[in-house]
Structure formats: structure tokens, C-alpha cells
Design an enzyme around this catalytic site. Structure first.
Site, PDB file in Angstrom:
ATOM      1  N   ASN A   1      -7.248  -2.226  14.439  1.00 33.41           N
ATOM      2  CA  ASN A   1      -8.665  -2.463  14.124  1.00 33.41           C
ATOM      3  C   ASN A   1      -8.840  -3.668  13.196  1.00 33.41           C
ATOM      4  O   ASN A   1      -9.912  -3.891  12.655  1.00 33.41           O
ATOM      5  CB  ASN A   1      -9.296  -1.215  13.487  1.00 33.41           C
ATOM      6  CG  ASN A   1      -8.624  -0.836  12.171  1.00 33.41           C
ATOM      7  OD1 ASN A   1      -7.669  -1.481  11.743  1.00 33.41           O
ATOM      8  ND2 ASN A   1      -9.118   0.207  11.527  1.00 33.41           N
TER       9      ASN A   1
ATOM     10  N   GLU B   1      -9.520  -1.485   5.434  1.00 28.96           N
ATOM     11  CA  GLU B   1     -10.115  -1.150   6.726  1.00 28.96           C
ATOM     12  C   GLU B   1     -11.377  -1.994   6.963  1.00 28.96           C
ATOM     13  O   GLU B   1     -11.913  -2.592   6.025  1.00 28.96           O
ATOM     14  CB  GLU B   1     -10.489   0.335   6.725  1.00 28.96           C
ATOM     15  CG  GLU B   1      -9.300   1.280   6.550  1.00 28.96           C
ATOM     16  CD  GLU B   1      -8.523   1.509   7.848  1.00 28.96           C
ATOM     17  OE1 GLU B   1      -8.509   0.619   8.734  1.00 28.96           O
ATOM     18  OE2 GLU B   1      -7.918   2.584   7.971  1.00 28.96           O
TER      19      GLU B   1
ATOM     20  N   ASP C   1       0.811  -1.216   0.000  1.00 25.23           N
ATOM     21  CA  ASP C   1       0.000   0.000   0.000  1.00 25.23           C
ATOM     22  C   ASP C   1       0.845   1.266   0.000  1.00 25.23           C
ATOM     23  O   ASP C   1       2.062   1.228   0.195  1.00 25.23           O
ATOM     24  CB  ASP C   1      -0.960   0.000   1.201  1.00 25.23           C
ATOM     25  CG  ASP C   1      -0.272  -0.391   2.511  1.00 25.23           C
ATOM     26  OD1 ASP C   1       0.967  -0.326   2.583  1.00 25.23           O
ATOM     27  OD2 ASP C   1      -0.979  -0.748   3.469  1.00 25.23           O
TER      28      ASP C   1
ATOM     29  N   HIS D   1      -7.130  -4.176  10.333  1.00 29.87           N
ATOM     30  CA  HIS D   1      -6.874  -3.981   8.900  1.00 29.87           C
ATOM     31  C   HIS D   1      -5.615  -4.727   8.457  1.00 29.87           C
ATOM     32  O   HIS D   1      -4.691  -4.951   9.234  1.00 29.87           O
ATOM     33  CB  HIS D   1      -6.852  -2.499   8.505  1.00 29.87           C
ATOM     34  CG  HIS D   1      -5.666  -1.697   8.912  1.00 29.87           C
ATOM     35  ND1 HIS D   1      -5.768  -0.383   9.314  1.00 29.87           N
ATOM     36  CD2 HIS D   1      -4.351  -1.992   8.962  1.00 29.87           C
ATOM     37  CE1 HIS D   1      -4.561   0.070   9.582  1.00 29.87           C
ATOM     38  NE2 HIS D   1      -3.682  -0.880   9.392  1.00 29.87           N
TER      39      HIS D   1
HETATM   40  C1  GLP Z   1      -0.285   0.346   8.662  1.00 31.27           C
HETATM   41  C2  GLP Z   1      -0.050  -0.362   7.300  1.00 31.27           C
HETATM   42  C3  GLP Z   1      -0.260  -1.840   7.423  1.00 31.27           C
HETATM   43  C4  GLP Z   1       0.390  -2.288   8.704  1.00 31.27           C
HETATM   44  C5  GLP Z   1      -0.433  -1.817   9.868  1.00 31.27           C
HETATM   45  C6  GLP Z   1       0.179  -2.087  11.228  1.00 31.27           C
HETATM   46  O1  GLP Z   1      -1.144   1.392   8.591  1.00 31.27           O
HETATM   47  N1  GLP Z   1      -0.818   0.131   6.212  1.00 31.27           N
HETATM   48  O2  GLP Z   1       0.265  -2.490   6.282  1.00 31.27           O
HETATM   49  O3  GLP Z   1       0.470  -3.678   8.747  1.00 31.27           O
HETATM   50  O4  GLP Z   1      -0.799  -0.476   9.705  1.00 31.27           O
HETATM   51  O5  GLP Z   1       1.190  -1.198  11.529  1.00 31.27           O
HETATM   52  P1  GLP Z   1       2.270  -1.445  12.650  1.00 31.27           P
HETATM   53  O6  GLP Z   1       3.117  -2.575  12.194  1.00 31.27           O
HETATM   54  O7  GLP Z   1       3.035  -0.158  12.727  1.00 31.27           O
HETATM   55  O8  GLP Z   1       1.548  -1.768  13.907  1.00 31.27           O
END
Ligand code: GLP
Length: 262
Positions: free
Chosen positions: A136, A143, A67, A138
């Protein structure tokens, strides 16, 4: 589904790096799906280390990142382009032409995500998709409520996600409202999926996603339906999984708890 709970973040990252290394060693032209966020930082450090030691060769590897924020040009300091350059791409020998990240600066979002989808399909499918999980539920930027049939798309970010990103952007007003993301359908089409989770912030959502019935309200829960899912969590994130009575079997060693979920 295979679940491994490691003692701490470092152990989790080393195990994840071993999984990716195995993939690249067995199939040097692997198509890897890559994630960003805090969780996979240690994994990338592990891969860089293995490359520097001469264990891994990435010269035939192809990558697709999950993404990118929309309207954030690649050179923006908070872009996932920059993240990937700094964490991995500057340090290993993946040819530039083999690296794919959605262009958040594209004028025409629809043209961009259609092109990205075509690029993935050109390679058939992703061999190993690495994922983190949002608090959440995702995955990528899919989302809660995102339809499962999207291959690649432009999506709206939730307030929860934007709030979480606010400190990095110096205030929520600077956090983009939308993102380009690989959708659930493409993730589910990958040959193998590796889900990583770290920290107590993820404990509840990880157990909900893996132990309750799959629902679009928790995007990561769809992964239960994937035929080749591995989950690697650290103890803080995996705590609630370990305690559940639905476990078919598990074994405990000093620093590892590994089991299969029914
Ligand atoms: C982000 C990314 C995701 C990621 C998630 C968790 O917003 N778009 O690909 O896996 O949120 O993030 P983190 O690893 O910092 O907890």
C-alpha cells in the site's frame, strides 16, 4: 533519483549489499537505518558474507531499525528484534551498544518513541536509510495518510498490513494493531536513502510512488523529494518503471537496466 532494475531477487540483493558495503567502507562509523520484511533478507545475507570474507568491519557502525510492533516484547518470535538478530546481528561485529531497535514491549509508548528520537538525534542523522515498500506504499510502518512531520511515533496499522502479516502470526487476531516507527521526517532527513522492491506485488505501487505526484496517501512517494535516493528493484517489481515514457535515459544490458527518472 537513481533507479536500478536487476534481473532477479538475488541480483537486486547483491547490488544493495554493495551499496551498503560502500557506505561502511567509506565511513566506518556510519549510522545505518535498517529495514525488515522479506525484501532485505538477501541484502543481509550479502553483508554477512562480506563480513565473513573479511571485506567489511562493522565495529564502528551504528544501527537504527525502522520499526517494531507495539506490545510485542523483543524476545517474541515475530518481533523485528528477533528478525534482526537472526538475519544480521548474530553474524557480524556490530557492538551491542550500537544497535537500536524500538522496544515494542515498553509500557510507555510515548516515552519510548521520544527516547528513540533523541538517540537518533544524538548521532545527528542517519547516513544511509534502507527501506522496503509495503504493497500500500508504506515505508517503515508509516501507513497511507500518516503525516509527514512525524520523527518517531506510535502508529495504527492498516487492515491491509495486518492481513498481510496474519499468516506469520497465526491469524489476524494475533497481529498487533499498532507499531512504533521512525517517521517520514527522520527518513527524509537521512543523508542517503536506498529503497528496495521485489516481486510483482510491488510493481504498481512502486511506479505510482515514483512517477506520480507525491501524496501522503502513498507514503513512499515522498521519497521523490529526497536529494539522494537510490531505488533498486528486481525485474518483477521494476517492470512498470522501465516501460514509462518519462525516463530521461536508460541503458539495457543483459542483467541490468539502469536509468535516471526526470
Ligand atoms: C513491513 C515493514 C516494512 C517493510 C514492508 C514490506 O510491514 N514494516 O518496513 O518494508 O512491510 O515488507 P516486505 O519486504 O516483506 O514486502
Amino acid at each position: 533519483m537513481r533507479v536500478i532494475v536487476k534481473d532477479n531477487y538475488q541480483e537486486m540483493s547483491q547490488e544493495a549489499a554493495r551499496v551498503v558495503a560502500r557506505q561502511v567502507l567509506l565511513k566506518p562509523d556510519s549510522v545505518l537505518g535498517l529495514a525488515t520484511g522479506k525484501t532485505p533478507i538477501g541484502l543481509y545475507q550479502g553483508l554477512v558474507r562480506m563480513y565473513e570474507l573479511g571485506v567489511l568491519d562493522f565495529s564502528r557502525v551504528v544501527t537504527f531499525n525502522l520499526d517494531e510492533y507495539y506490545r510485542l516484547p523483543p524476545e517474541h518470535p515475530n518481533s523485528y528484534h528477533r528478525y534482526m538478530q537472526e538475519r544480521l546481528f548474530e553474524h557480524v561485529n556490530i557492538p551491542e551498544g550500537n544497535i537500536h531497535i524500538p522496544n515494542g514491549g515498553a509500557e510507555d509508548a510515548e516515552a519510548e518513541y521520544k527516547h528513540y528520537d533523541e538517540e537518533i538525534k544524538r548521532y545527528g542523522r542517519i547516513d544511509l536509510q534502507v527501506l522496503g515498500i509495503g504493497p500500500n506504499g508504506h515505508i517503515g510502518f508509516n501507513e497511507p495518510g500518516t503525516p509527514w512531520e512525524i520523527t518517531v511515533g506510535l502508529v495504527q496499522l492498516s487492515e491491509t498490513t495486518r492481513n498481510r502479516e496474519a499468516p506469520r502470526f497465526g491469524g489476524i487476531e494475533n497481529v498487533p494493531g499498532r507499531a512504533l516507527t521512525i517517521g517520514i521526517k527522520t527518513i527524509m532527513h537521512a543523508r542517503k536513502v536506498l529503497l528496495l522492491a521485489s516481486g510483482s506485488e510491488k510493481a504498481d505501487i512502486l511506479s505510482e510512488a515514483l512517477l506520480n505526484a507525491p501524496t501522503p496517501n502513498i507514503p513512499a512517494s515522498v521519497l521523490q523529494l529526497h536529494p539522494c535516493l537510490s531505488v533498486i528493484a528486481d525485474r518483477a517489481a521494476g517492470e512498470k518503471l522501465v516501460k514509462k515514457p518519462t525516463l530521461k535515459s536508460f541503458r539495457t544490458q543483459e542483467a541490468i537496466q539502469e536509468f535516471e527518472l526526470i
